[in-house]
Design a protein around this motif. Structure first.
Motif, PDB file in Angstrom:
ATOM      1  N   LYS A 221      99.471  39.569  41.549  1.00 15.44           N
ATOM      2  CA  LYS A 221      98.497  40.928  42.556  1.00 15.44           C
ATOM      3  C   LYS A 221      97.720  40.009  43.495  1.00 15.44           C
ATOM      4  O   LYS A 221      97.672  41.449  44.683  1.00 15.44           O
ATOM      5  N   ILE A 222      98.491  38.774  44.256  1.00 17.27           N
ATOM      6  CA  ILE A 222      97.260  38.793  44.830  1.00 17.27           C
ATOM      7  C   ILE A 222      98.764  37.387  45.433  1.00 17.27           C
ATOM      8  O   ILE A 222      98.347  37.427  46.539  1.00 17.27           O
ATOM      9  N   GLY A 223      99.772  37.580  45.929  1.00 15.32           N
ATOM     10  CA  GLY A 223     101.164  36.790  45.811  1.00 15.32           C
ATOM     11  C   GLY A 223     100.621  34.883  45.933  1.00 15.32           C
ATOM     12  O   GLY A 223     100.219  34.794  44.548  1.00 15.32           O
ATOM     13  N   LEU A 224     101.284  34.094  46.728  1.00 20.34           N
ATOM     14  CA  LEU A 224     101.079  32.385  46.558  1.00 20.34           C
ATOM     15  C   LEU A 224      99.825  32.657  46.477  1.00 20.34           C
ATOM     16  O   LEU A 224      99.767  31.282  45.204  1.00 20.34           O
ATOM     17  N   ILE A 225      98.948  32.727  47.215  1.00 21.75           N
ATOM     18  CA  ILE A 225      97.410  31.979  47.004  1.00 21.75           C
ATOM     19  C   ILE A 225      96.814  31.868  45.389  1.00 21.75           C
ATOM     20  O   ILE A 225      96.557  31.375  44.573  1.00 21.75           O
ATOM     21  N   GLY A 226      97.293  33.275  44.637  1.00 18.83           N
ATOM     22  CA  GLY A 226      97.409  33.367  42.824  1.00 18.83           C
ATOM     23  C   GLY A 226      97.372  32.045  42.614  1.00 18.83           C
ATOM     24  O   GLY A 226      97.283  31.454  41.013  1.00 18.83           O
ATOM     25  N   VAL A 227      98.583  31.222  43.020  1.00 15.54           N
ATOM     26  CA  VAL A 227      99.743  30.301  42.148  1.00 15.54           C
ATOM     27  C   VAL A 227      98.731  29.268  42.002  1.00 15.54           C
ATOM     28  O   VAL A 227      98.338  28.337  41.111  1.00 15.54           O
ATOM     29  N   TYR A 228      97.886  28.597  43.468  1.00 15.78           N
ATOM     30  CA  TYR A 228      97.212  27.745  43.235  1.00 15.78           C
ATOM     31  C   TYR A 228      95.649  28.059  42.796  1.00 15.78           C
ATOM     32  O   TYR A 228      95.415  26.717  42.787  1.00 15.78           O
ATOM     33  N   ILE A 229      95.690  29.128  43.227  1.00 16.34           N
ATOM     34  CA  ILE A 229      94.178  29.214  41.840  1.00 16.34           C
ATOM     35  C   ILE A 229      94.180  28.907  41.128  1.00 16.34           C
ATOM     36  O   ILE A 229      93.207  28.337  40.106  1.00 16.34           O
ATOM     37  N   GLY A 230      95.543  29.299  40.161  1.00 14.92           N
ATOM     38  CA  GLY A 230      95.947  28.804  38.424  1.00 14.92           C
ATOM     39  C   GLY A 230      95.196  27.558  38.396  1.00 14.92           C
ATOM     40  O   GLY A 230      95.054  26.816  37.601  1.00 14.92           O
ATOM     41  N   THR A 231      96.061  26.426  39.215  1.00 16.95           N
ATOM     42  CA  THR A 231      95.860  25.170  39.770  1.00 16.95           C
ATOM     43  C   THR A 231      94.788  24.816  39.930  1.00 16.95           C
ATOM     44  O   THR A 231      94.530  23.405  38.801  1.00 16.95           O
ATOM     45  N   VAL A 232      93.893  25.588  40.282  1.00  8.50           N
ATOM     46  CA  VAL A 232      92.056  24.521  40.798  1.00  8.50           C
ATOM     47  C   VAL A 232      92.197  25.103  39.482  1.00  8.50           C
ATOM     48  O   VAL A 232      91.173  23.765  38.933  1.00  8.50           O
ATOM     49  N   VAL A 233      91.587  26.390  38.557  1.00  9.03           N
ATOM     50  CA  VAL A 233      91.432  26.235  37.681  1.00  9.03           C
ATOM     51  C   VAL A 233      91.468  25.619  36.690  1.00  9.03           C
ATOM     52  O   VAL A 233      89.970  25.337  35.902  1.00  9.03           O
ATOM     53  N   SER A 234      92.277  25.571  36.218  1.00 11.20           N
ATOM     54  CA  SER A 234      92.781  24.600  35.172  1.00 11.20           C
ATOM     55  C   SER A 234      92.663  23.145  35.028  1.00 11.20           C
ATOM     56  O   SER A 234      92.256  22.366  34.615  1.00 11.20           O
ATOM     57  N   GLY A 235      92.447  22.718  36.626  1.00 14.24           N
ATOM     58  CA  GLY A 235      92.429  21.459  36.670  1.00 14.24           C
ATOM     59  C   GLY A 235      90.609  20.853  36.874  1.00 14.24           C
ATOM     60  O   GLY A 235      90.673  19.538  36.006  1.00 14.24           O
TER      61      GLY A 235
END
Length: 512
Positions: A403-417
Protein backbone atom coordinates in the motif's frame (compact mmCIF):
# COMPACT_ATOMS: atom_id res chain seq x y z
CA UNK A 1 26.21 -2.28 45.54
CA UNK A 2 29.52 -4.06 45.69
CA UNK A 3 31.78 -3.75 42.69
CA UNK A 4 34.52 -6.14 43.67
CA UNK A 5 36.92 -7.07 40.91
CA UNK A 6 35.78 -10.71 40.56
CA UNK A 7 36.27 -13.17 37.70
CA UNK A 8 33.02 -12.18 35.98
CA UNK A 9 34.13 -8.56 35.68
CA UNK A 10 37.61 -9.54 34.44
CA UNK A 11 36.20 -11.79 31.73
CA UNK A 12 33.54 -9.27 30.78
CA UNK A 13 36.11 -6.48 30.42
CA UNK A 14 38.35 -8.74 28.35
CA UNK A 15 35.42 -9.75 26.15
CA UNK A 16 34.49 -6.09 25.67
CA UNK A 17 38.04 -5.04 24.78
CA UNK A 18 38.49 -7.69 22.10
CA UNK A 19 34.92 -7.15 20.94
CA UNK A 20 35.63 -3.46 20.34
CA UNK A 21 38.89 -4.24 18.57
CA UNK A 22 37.07 -6.68 16.32
CA UNK A 23 34.26 -4.24 15.55
CA UNK A 24 36.65 -1.42 14.70
CA UNK A 25 38.74 -3.55 12.31
CA UNK A 26 35.80 -5.19 10.57
CA UNK A 27 33.89 -1.91 10.32
CA UNK A 28 36.72 -0.06 8.58
CA UNK A 29 37.30 -2.92 6.16
CA UNK A 30 33.58 -3.34 5.63
CA UNK A 31 33.03 0.27 4.61
CA UNK A 32 35.98 0.17 2.23
CA UNK A 33 34.77 -3.11 0.70
CA UNK A 34 31.21 -1.75 0.32
CA UNK A 35 32.48 1.39 -1.40
CA UNK A 36 34.56 -0.66 -3.86
CA UNK A 37 31.64 -3.08 -4.37
CA UNK A 38 29.41 -0.16 -5.41
CA UNK A 39 32.14 1.21 -7.69
CA UNK A 40 33.02 -2.08 -9.42
CA UNK A 41 29.77 -4.09 -9.53
CA UNK A 42 26.15 -3.45 -10.57
CA UNK A 43 23.74 -2.15 -7.92
CA UNK A 44 21.50 -5.17 -8.61
CA UNK A 45 24.33 -7.43 -7.35
CA UNK A 46 24.44 -5.49 -4.09
CA UNK A 47 20.72 -6.15 -3.75
CA UNK A 48 21.17 -9.86 -4.51
CA UNK A 49 24.01 -10.04 -1.97
CA UNK A 50 21.74 -8.53 0.70
CA UNK A 51 18.79 -10.74 -0.28
CA UNK A 52 20.76 -13.98 -0.11
CA UNK A 53 22.24 -12.95 3.22
CA UNK A 54 18.67 -12.45 4.46
CA UNK A 55 17.52 -15.82 3.14
CA UNK A 56 20.37 -17.68 4.83
CA UNK A 57 19.72 -15.76 8.05
CA UNK A 58 16.11 -16.94 7.85
CA UNK A 59 17.33 -20.50 7.29
CA UNK A 60 19.08 -20.31 10.67
CA UNK A 61 15.54 -20.99 11.89
CA UNK A 62 16.39 -24.68 11.54
CA UNK A 63 18.68 -24.35 14.56
CA UNK A 64 15.41 -23.95 16.50
CA UNK A 65 17.07 -22.82 19.71
CA UNK A 66 19.12 -25.99 20.26
CA UNK A 67 22.28 -23.94 20.76
CA UNK A 68 20.70 -21.60 23.29
CA UNK A 69 19.22 -24.49 25.29
CA UNK A 70 22.54 -26.34 25.39
CA UNK A 71 24.50 -23.19 26.20
CA UNK A 72 22.25 -22.71 29.22
CA UNK A 73 22.80 -26.34 30.23
CA UNK A 74 26.59 -25.82 30.18
CA UNK A 75 26.71 -22.86 32.59
CA UNK A 76 26.38 -24.93 35.76
CA UNK A 77 28.78 -27.83 34.92
CA UNK A 78 31.37 -25.32 33.66
CA UNK A 79 31.06 -23.27 36.87
CA UNK A 80 31.49 -26.52 38.89
CA UNK A 81 34.28 -27.94 36.72
CA UNK A 82 32.19 -31.05 35.97
CA UNK A 83 34.08 -32.32 32.90
CA UNK A 84 32.08 -35.53 32.52
CA UNK A 85 28.77 -33.68 32.28
CA UNK A 86 30.32 -31.16 29.87
CA UNK A 87 31.45 -34.02 27.60
CA UNK A 88 27.96 -35.50 27.65
CA UNK A 89 26.29 -32.23 26.64
CA UNK A 90 28.88 -31.54 23.95
CA UNK A 91 28.30 -34.93 22.33
CA UNK A 92 24.57 -34.18 22.20
CA UNK A 93 25.36 -30.74 20.77
CA UNK A 94 27.59 -32.28 18.08
CA UNK A 95 24.90 -34.72 16.94
CA UNK A 96 22.24 -32.01 16.89
CA UNK A 97 24.32 -29.63 14.80
CA UNK A 98 25.23 -32.27 12.24
CA UNK A 99 21.52 -32.81 11.70
CA UNK A 100 20.97 -29.04 11.52
CA UNK A 101 23.68 -28.65 8.86
CA UNK A 102 21.99 -31.32 6.74
CA UNK A 103 18.55 -29.76 7.17
CA UNK A 104 19.84 -26.29 6.21
CA UNK A 105 21.41 -27.74 3.07
CA UNK A 106 18.25 -29.64 2.08
CA UNK A 107 15.86 -26.74 2.70
CA UNK A 108 18.28 -24.33 1.03
CA UNK A 109 18.40 -26.44 -2.12
CA UNK A 110 14.60 -26.77 -2.08
CA UNK A 111 14.30 -22.97 -2.20
CA UNK A 112 16.23 -22.66 -5.49
CA UNK A 113 13.10 -22.80 -7.73
CA UNK A 114 11.70 -19.78 -5.86
CA UNK A 115 14.73 -17.52 -6.44
CA UNK A 116 13.35 -16.05 -9.71
CA UNK A 117 10.21 -14.92 -7.85
CA UNK A 118 12.29 -13.08 -5.23
CA UNK A 119 14.62 -11.46 -7.76
CA UNK A 120 12.25 -10.68 -10.64
CA UNK A 121 12.07 -7.01 -9.64
CA UNK A 122 15.39 -5.27 -10.20
CA UNK A 123 17.66 -8.21 -11.09
CA UNK A 124 16.50 -9.00 -14.64
CA UNK A 125 20.01 -8.18 -15.91
CA UNK A 126 21.48 -11.20 -14.07
CA UNK A 127 21.19 -14.62 -15.79
CA UNK A 128 19.16 -17.23 -13.86
CA UNK A 129 22.15 -19.62 -13.89
CA UNK A 130 24.33 -17.03 -12.16
CA UNK A 131 21.65 -16.24 -9.57
CA UNK A 132 21.52 -19.95 -8.68
CA UNK A 133 25.28 -20.41 -8.47
CA UNK A 134 25.68 -17.27 -6.33
CA UNK A 135 23.05 -18.68 -3.99
CA UNK A 136 24.75 -22.09 -3.75
CA UNK A 137 27.98 -20.42 -2.62
CA UNK A 138 26.07 -18.62 0.14
CA UNK A 139 24.35 -21.87 1.09
CA UNK A 140 27.62 -23.84 1.32
CA UNK A 141 29.12 -21.26 3.67
CA UNK A 142 26.05 -21.29 5.88
CA UNK A 143 25.51 -25.06 6.09
CA UNK A 144 29.15 -25.93 6.82
CA UNK A 145 29.36 -23.35 9.63
CA UNK A 146 27.13 -25.56 11.80
CA UNK A 147 29.70 -28.35 11.72
CA UNK A 148 32.09 -26.25 13.82
CA UNK A 149 30.07 -23.56 15.61
CA UNK A 150 28.82 -25.88 18.37
CA UNK A 151 32.36 -26.03 19.83
CA UNK A 152 32.24 -22.31 20.61
CA UNK A 153 29.54 -22.97 23.20
CA UNK A 154 32.11 -24.29 25.65
CA UNK A 155 34.32 -21.23 25.23
CA UNK A 156 31.31 -18.95 25.77
CA UNK A 157 30.14 -20.88 28.83
CA UNK A 158 33.59 -20.23 30.32
CA UNK A 159 32.94 -16.49 29.81
CA UNK A 160 35.77 -16.33 27.24
CA UNK A 161 33.90 -15.12 24.18
CA UNK A 162 37.00 -13.11 23.24
CA UNK A 163 38.50 -16.35 21.85
CA UNK A 164 35.68 -16.67 19.33
CA UNK A 165 35.82 -12.91 18.68
CA UNK A 166 39.54 -12.99 17.88
CA UNK A 167 39.21 -15.93 15.50
CA UNK A 168 36.34 -14.25 13.65
CA UNK A 169 38.25 -10.94 13.51
CA UNK A 170 41.35 -12.50 11.96
CA UNK A 171 39.21 -14.39 9.46
CA UNK A 172 37.31 -11.24 8.52
CA UNK A 173 40.52 -9.28 8.18
CA UNK A 174 41.98 -11.81 5.74
CA UNK A 175 38.73 -12.40 3.86
CA UNK A 176 37.71 -8.77 3.30
CA UNK A 177 41.25 -7.69 2.42
CA UNK A 178 41.45 -10.40 -0.22
CA UNK A 179 37.96 -9.53 -1.50
CA UNK A 180 38.98 -5.89 -1.93
CA UNK A 181 42.01 -6.94 -3.98
CA UNK A 182 39.89 -9.35 -6.03
CA UNK A 183 37.30 -6.66 -6.83
CA UNK A 184 40.02 -4.28 -8.02
CA UNK A 185 41.65 -6.94 -10.18
CA UNK A 186 38.64 -8.80 -11.59
CA UNK A 187 35.37 -6.90 -10.94
CA UNK A 188 33.84 -10.38 -10.63
CA UNK A 189 31.09 -11.25 -8.15
CA UNK A 190 32.01 -14.93 -8.51
CA UNK A 191 35.61 -14.25 -7.48
CA UNK A 192 34.35 -12.03 -4.63
CA UNK A 193 32.16 -14.83 -3.21
CA UNK A 194 34.63 -17.67 -3.77
CA UNK A 195 37.40 -15.75 -2.02
CA UNK A 196 35.29 -15.58 1.13
CA UNK A 197 34.26 -19.23 0.75
CA UNK A 198 37.86 -20.52 0.75
CA UNK A 199 38.93 -18.30 3.66
CA UNK A 200 35.91 -19.38 5.71
CA UNK A 201 36.57 -23.04 4.91
CA UNK A 202 40.17 -22.75 6.13
CA UNK A 203 38.91 -21.03 9.29
CA UNK A 204 36.48 -23.86 10.05
CA UNK A 205 39.21 -26.46 9.74
CA UNK A 206 41.54 -24.41 11.96
CA UNK A 207 38.86 -23.77 14.61
CA UNK A 208 37.95 -27.43 14.82
CA UNK A 209 41.57 -28.46 15.40
CA UNK A 210 42.34 -25.57 17.76
CA UNK A 211 39.37 -26.20 20.05
CA UNK A 212 40.05 -29.95 20.05
CA UNK A 213 43.56 -29.16 21.27
CA UNK A 214 42.28 -26.65 23.85
CA UNK A 215 39.68 -29.12 25.14
CA UNK A 216 41.21 -32.56 24.42
CA UNK A 217 38.42 -34.31 26.31
CA UNK A 218 36.07 -33.37 23.44
CA UNK A 219 37.66 -36.22 21.49
CA UNK A 220 37.16 -38.77 24.27
CA UNK A 221 35.14 -41.79 23.22
CA UNK A 222 34.33 -42.83 26.79
CA UNK A 223 31.43 -40.46 27.41
CA UNK A 224 28.75 -40.94 30.05
CA UNK A 225 25.21 -40.69 28.63
CA UNK A 226 23.06 -37.85 29.86
CA UNK A 227 20.33 -38.79 32.31
CA UNK A 228 16.73 -38.86 31.15
CA UNK A 229 16.07 -35.76 33.26
CA UNK A 230 18.93 -33.85 31.61
CA UNK A 231 17.81 -34.83 28.12
CA UNK A 232 14.22 -33.92 28.94
CA UNK A 233 15.32 -30.50 30.22
CA UNK A 234 17.17 -29.78 26.97
CA UNK A 235 14.21 -31.08 24.96
CA UNK A 236 11.68 -28.95 26.88
CA UNK A 237 13.76 -25.79 26.52
CA UNK A 238 14.39 -26.51 22.84
CA UNK A 239 10.66 -26.90 22.16
CA UNK A 240 9.98 -23.59 23.90
CA UNK A 241 12.84 -21.93 22.05
CA UNK A 242 11.53 -23.35 18.77
CA UNK A 243 8.53 -21.06 18.97
CA UNK A 244 10.75 -18.14 19.94
CA UNK A 245 13.07 -18.87 17.03
CA UNK A 246 10.26 -19.17 14.49
CA UNK A 247 8.75 -15.88 15.58
CA UNK A 248 12.05 -14.07 15.84
CA UNK A 249 13.05 -15.19 12.36
CA UNK A 250 9.71 -14.09 10.91
CA UNK A 251 10.10 -10.73 12.64
CA UNK A 252 13.75 -9.82 12.14
CA UNK A 253 15.12 -11.88 9.24
CA UNK A 254 12.46 -11.36 6.57
CA UNK A 255 12.66 -7.64 5.78
CA UNK A 256 15.06 -8.15 2.86
CA UNK A 257 12.84 -10.92 1.44
CA UNK A 258 9.68 -8.78 1.71
CA UNK A 259 11.42 -5.77 0.15
CA UNK A 260 12.78 -7.86 -2.72
CA UNK A 261 9.52 -9.69 -3.42
CA UNK A 262 7.07 -6.79 -3.09
CA UNK A 263 9.11 -3.66 -3.87
CA UNK A 264 12.47 -4.08 -5.65
CA UNK A 265 15.60 -6.17 -5.03
CA UNK A 266 17.75 -3.06 -5.54
CA UNK A 267 16.22 -1.50 -2.42
CA UNK A 268 17.59 -4.37 -0.32
CA UNK A 269 21.06 -3.10 -1.18
CA UNK A 270 20.13 0.53 -0.47
CA UNK A 271 18.67 -0.38 2.92
CA UNK A 272 21.64 -2.63 3.63
CA UNK A 273 23.95 0.40 3.43
CA UNK A 274 22.00 1.96 6.30
CA UNK A 275 21.86 -1.33 8.19
CA UNK A 276 25.61 -1.72 7.81
CA UNK A 277 26.20 1.60 9.59
CA UNK A 278 23.64 0.79 12.28
CA UNK A 279 25.00 -2.73 12.79
CA UNK A 280 28.54 -1.40 13.02
CA UNK A 281 27.69 1.10 15.73
CA UNK A 282 25.34 -1.30 17.51
CA UNK A 283 28.17 -3.86 17.50
CA UNK A 284 30.11 -1.53 19.78
CA UNK A 285 27.07 -1.25 22.05
CA UNK A 286 26.11 -4.94 21.86
CA UNK A 287 29.66 -6.01 22.66
CA UNK A 288 29.10 -4.87 26.24
CA UNK A 289 25.90 -6.82 26.68
CA UNK A 290 26.94 -9.91 24.73
CA UNK A 291 30.20 -10.00 26.68
CA UNK A 292 28.19 -9.95 29.89
CA UNK A 293 25.80 -12.76 28.88
CA UNK A 294 28.03 -15.65 30.05
CA UNK A 295 28.58 -13.66 33.26
CA UNK A 296 24.81 -13.50 33.69
CA UNK A 297 24.66 -17.29 33.43
CA UNK A 298 27.38 -17.65 36.06
CA UNK A 299 25.72 -14.97 38.23
CA UNK A 300 22.37 -16.78 38.16
CA UNK A 301 24.03 -20.10 38.97
CA UNK A 302 25.95 -18.74 41.98
CA UNK A 303 24.38 -15.54 43.40
CA UNK A 304 21.23 -14.44 45.25
CA UNK A 305 18.15 -12.97 43.55
CA UNK A 306 18.87 -9.55 45.01
CA UNK A 307 22.38 -9.57 43.52
CA UNK A 308 20.90 -10.62 40.19
CA UNK A 309 18.35 -7.81 40.36
CA UNK A 310 20.99 -5.21 41.21
CA UNK A 311 23.12 -6.27 38.24
CA UNK A 312 20.09 -6.32 35.94
CA UNK A 313 19.34 -2.69 36.82
CA UNK A 314 22.96 -1.70 36.16
CA UNK A 315 23.03 -3.32 32.72
CA UNK A 316 19.62 -1.90 31.91
CA UNK A 317 20.80 1.57 32.83
CA UNK A 318 23.84 1.15 30.59
CA UNK A 319 21.64 -0.07 27.72
CA UNK A 320 19.29 2.90 27.94
CA UNK A 321 22.23 5.29 28.03
CA UNK A 322 24.14 3.82 25.10
CA UNK A 323 21.21 2.91 22.87
CA UNK A 324 19.56 6.29 23.49
CA UNK A 325 22.76 8.16 22.67
CA UNK A 326 23.38 6.21 19.47
CA UNK A 327 19.72 6.45 18.40
CA UNK A 328 19.81 10.27 18.55
CA UNK A 329 23.02 10.26 16.55
CA UNK A 330 21.57 7.87 13.98
CA UNK A 331 18.41 9.90 13.42
CA UNK A 332 20.30 13.11 12.75
CA UNK A 333 23.52 11.86 11.13
CA UNK A 334 22.73 8.56 9.38
CA UNK A 335 21.40 10.01 6.14
CA UNK A 336 24.19 12.61 5.83
CA UNK A 337 26.79 9.87 6.43
CA UNK A 338 25.39 7.66 3.65
CA UNK A 339 25.40 10.63 1.27
CA UNK A 340 29.00 11.45 2.20
CA UNK A 341 30.12 7.82 1.77
CA UNK A 342 28.15 6.66 -1.26
CA UNK A 343 26.38 9.65 -2.81
CA UNK A 344 22.93 11.24 -2.85
CA UNK A 345 21.45 8.38 -4.90
CA UNK A 346 21.80 5.96 -1.97
CA UNK A 347 19.82 8.01 0.56
CA UNK A 348 16.40 7.20 2.04
CA UNK A 349 13.46 9.35 3.13
CA UNK A 350 13.73 10.60 6.71
CA UNK A 351 10.40 8.97 7.59
CA UNK A 352 11.82 5.54 6.75
CA UNK A 353 14.91 6.28 8.81
CA UNK A 354 12.68 7.32 11.73
CA UNK A 355 11.06 3.88 11.94
CA UNK A 356 14.39 2.10 11.48
CA UNK A 357 15.77 4.06 14.44
CA UNK A 358 12.67 3.54 16.59
CA UNK A 359 13.08 -0.22 16.09
CA UNK A 360 16.79 0.06 16.94
CA UNK A 361 16.07 1.95 20.17
CA UNK A 362 13.26 -0.36 21.31
CA UNK A 363 15.42 -3.37 20.48
CA UNK A 364 18.09 -1.87 22.73
CA UNK A 365 15.59 -1.70 25.57
CA UNK A 366 14.82 -5.38 25.02
CA UNK A 367 18.47 -6.46 24.88
CA UNK A 368 19.19 -6.77 28.59
CA UNK A 369 15.78 -8.30 29.27
CA UNK A 370 16.28 -10.90 26.55
CA UNK A 371 19.86 -11.64 27.58
CA UNK A 372 18.93 -12.11 31.22
CA UNK A 373 15.94 -14.26 30.31
CA UNK A 374 18.18 -16.42 28.12
CA UNK A 375 20.86 -16.75 30.80
CA UNK A 376 18.19 -17.69 33.35
CA UNK A 377 16.74 -20.32 31.02
CA UNK A 378 13.25 -18.76 31.10
CA UNK A 379 12.14 -19.98 27.69
CA UNK A 380 8.76 -21.58 28.37
CA UNK A 381 6.85 -18.59 29.73
CA UNK A 382 6.62 -16.63 26.47
CA UNK A 383 7.26 -19.35 23.90
CA UNK A 384 4.31 -18.22 21.76
CA UNK A 385 5.02 -14.50 22.04
CA UNK A 386 7.70 -14.37 19.34
CA UNK A 387 5.49 -16.39 16.99
CA UNK A 388 2.71 -13.85 17.51
CA UNK A 389 5.19 -11.07 16.79
CA UNK A 390 6.38 -12.82 13.65
CA UNK A 391 2.85 -13.18 12.29
CA UNK A 392 2.07 -9.53 13.10
CA UNK A 393 5.28 -8.39 11.41
CA UNK A 394 4.73 -10.37 8.21
CA UNK A 395 1.07 -9.41 7.85
CA UNK A 396 1.56 -5.70 8.61
CA UNK A 397 4.81 -5.43 6.62
CA UNK A 398 3.44 -7.13 3.49
CA UNK A 399 0.12 -5.26 3.52
CA UNK A 400 1.75 -1.87 4.12
CA UNK A 401 4.61 -2.58 1.66
CA UNK A 402 1.99 -3.07 -1.05
CA UNK A 403 0.00 0.00 0.00
CA UNK A 404 2.63 2.59 0.97
CA UNK A 405 5.99 1.12 -0.03
CA UNK A 406 9.25 0.72 1.86
CA UNK A 407 8.21 2.59 5.00
CA UNK A 408 5.43 0.03 5.53
CA UNK A 409 7.98 -2.77 6.01
CA UNK A 410 9.53 -0.95 8.96
CA UNK A 411 6.21 0.09 10.48
CA UNK A 412 5.44 -3.63 10.66
CA UNK A 413 8.79 -4.32 12.33
CA UNK A 414 8.22 -1.62 14.97
CA UNK A 415 4.61 -2.64 15.70
CA UNK A 416 5.58 -6.29 16.19
CA UNK A 417 8.64 -5.45 18.28
CA UNK A 418 6.95 -3.21 20.81
CA UNK A 419 4.79 -6.14 21.99
CA UNK A 420 7.83 -7.73 23.66
CA UNK A 421 8.79 -4.43 25.31
CA UNK A 422 5.65 -4.76 27.44
CA UNK A 423 5.43 -8.53 27.97
CA UNK A 424 8.96 -9.82 28.63
CA UNK A 425 9.84 -7.50 31.56
CA UNK A 426 6.93 -9.04 33.47
CA UNK A 427 8.45 -12.51 33.07
CA UNK A 428 11.85 -11.40 34.37
CA UNK A 429 10.46 -9.51 37.37
CA UNK A 430 7.96 -12.20 38.30
CA UNK A 431 10.00 -15.37 37.72
CA UNK A 432 13.59 -14.21 38.30
CA UNK A 433 13.36 -11.44 40.89
CA UNK A 434 9.99 -12.13 42.56
CA UNK A 435 9.17 -8.42 42.25
CA UNK A 436 6.35 -6.37 40.75
CA UNK A 437 7.08 -5.06 37.25
CA UNK A 438 5.57 -1.64 37.93
CA UNK A 439 8.97 -0.11 38.72
CA UNK A 440 10.34 -1.27 35.36
CA UNK A 441 7.65 0.63 33.45
CA UNK A 442 8.13 3.73 35.62
CA UNK A 443 11.85 3.69 34.84
CA UNK A 444 11.07 3.17 31.14
CA UNK A 445 8.86 6.25 31.14
CA UNK A 446 11.67 8.30 32.71
CA UNK A 447 14.28 7.04 30.24
CA UNK A 448 12.04 7.57 27.20
CA UNK A 449 10.97 11.04 28.25
CA UNK A 450 14.54 12.24 28.74
CA UNK A 451 15.59 10.61 25.46
CA UNK A 452 12.73 12.20 23.47
CA UNK A 453 13.34 15.66 24.94
CA UNK A 454 17.06 15.42 24.23
CA UNK A 455 16.35 14.28 20.66
CA UNK A 456 14.12 17.28 19.96
CA UNK A 457 16.76 19.63 21.39
CA UNK A 458 19.51 18.05 19.25
CA UNK A 459 17.34 18.24 16.11
CA UNK A 460 16.80 21.95 16.74
CA UNK A 461 20.52 22.56 17.33
CA UNK A 462 21.48 20.54 14.23
CA UNK A 463 19.76 23.12 12.05
CA UNK A 464 22.68 25.39 13.01
CA UNK A 465 25.52 22.82 13.21
CA UNK A 466 24.58 20.94 10.01
CA UNK A 467 23.54 23.60 7.46
CA UNK A 468 24.77 21.40 4.58
CA UNK A 469 26.11 17.87 4.09
CA UNK A 470 29.86 18.32 4.52
CA UNK A 471 32.35 16.43 6.67
CA UNK A 472 33.18 19.46 8.82
CA UNK A 473 29.52 20.03 9.70
CA UNK A 474 29.01 16.28 10.19
CA UNK A 475 31.81 16.12 12.76
CA UNK A 476 30.64 19.32 14.48
CA UNK A 477 27.11 17.94 14.80
CA UNK A 478 28.46 14.65 16.18
CA UNK A 479 30.33 16.58 18.87
CA UNK A 480 27.21 18.58 19.68
CA UNK A 481 25.08 15.45 20.09
CA UNK A 482 27.74 13.78 22.24
CA UNK A 483 27.96 16.72 24.63
CA UNK A 484 24.25 17.55 24.81
CA UNK A 485 22.95 14.00 25.21
CA UNK A 486 25.46 12.83 27.80
CA UNK A 487 25.28 15.99 29.89
CA UNK A 488 21.47 15.84 30.03
CA UNK A 489 21.47 12.09 30.75
CA UNK A 490 23.92 12.53 33.63
CA UNK A 491 21.95 15.47 35.03
CA UNK A 492 18.86 13.26 35.33
CA UNK A 493 20.43 9.88 36.20
CA UNK A 494 24.00 10.53 37.35
CA UNK A 495 23.11 10.38 41.06
CA UNK A 496 21.55 6.91 40.87
CA UNK A 497 23.03 3.71 42.29
CA UNK A 498 23.46 2.26 38.81
CA UNK A 499 25.78 5.03 37.65
CA UNK A 500 27.71 4.89 40.92
CA UNK A 501 28.28 1.16 40.40
CA UNK A 502 29.59 1.65 36.84
CA UNK A 503 31.78 4.51 38.04
CA UNK A 504 33.16 2.31 40.79
CA UNK A 505 34.08 -0.46 38.32
CA UNK A 506 35.80 2.05 36.05
CA UNK A 507 37.82 3.53 38.90
CA UNK A 508 38.83 0.09 40.20
CA UNK A 509 39.96 -0.97 36.69
CA UNK A 510 42.06 2.19 36.32
CA UNK A 511 43.72 1.62 39.68
CA UNK A 512 44.57 -1.96 38.79
Amino acid sequence: MSYKNDGRIKNTVRNIFFGYTSTLITALLGFIARKIFIMRLAESLLGVNSLYTGILSALSLTELGVGTALNFSLYKPVAQGDTETIKSYMRLYKKAYRIIAAVVAIIGIALIPFLPVLTNKGASDIPARDLTLYYLIFLFNSATSYLVSYKYSLVNAEQKTYIQTNIITITKLVSVTMQIVVLFVTSSFYAYLLTDLFVQLFQKIFVSRYLNKRYPYLEDRDIRPLTNAQIQEVRDKTVSLMWLKIGDTARTQTDAIVISAFINVIYTGVVDNFNMVINTVSSFVNTIFNAALPGFGNLIATESRQKQYDMFKVYRFAAQWLYGFSAVGFYILLSPLIILLYGQGWSLEQGIILFIIIEYYLKGERTVVNNFKTAAGKFEQDKYLATTQGVVNLVVSIVLAIKIGLIGVYIGTVVSGVIANFVRPYIIYHDCFDKKVRQYYIDSFKYHTVMLGTTLLCIWLSAYTLPSVKWIYFVLTGIMITVVYNVIFLIFFGRGEEFKYLKGILISRIRH
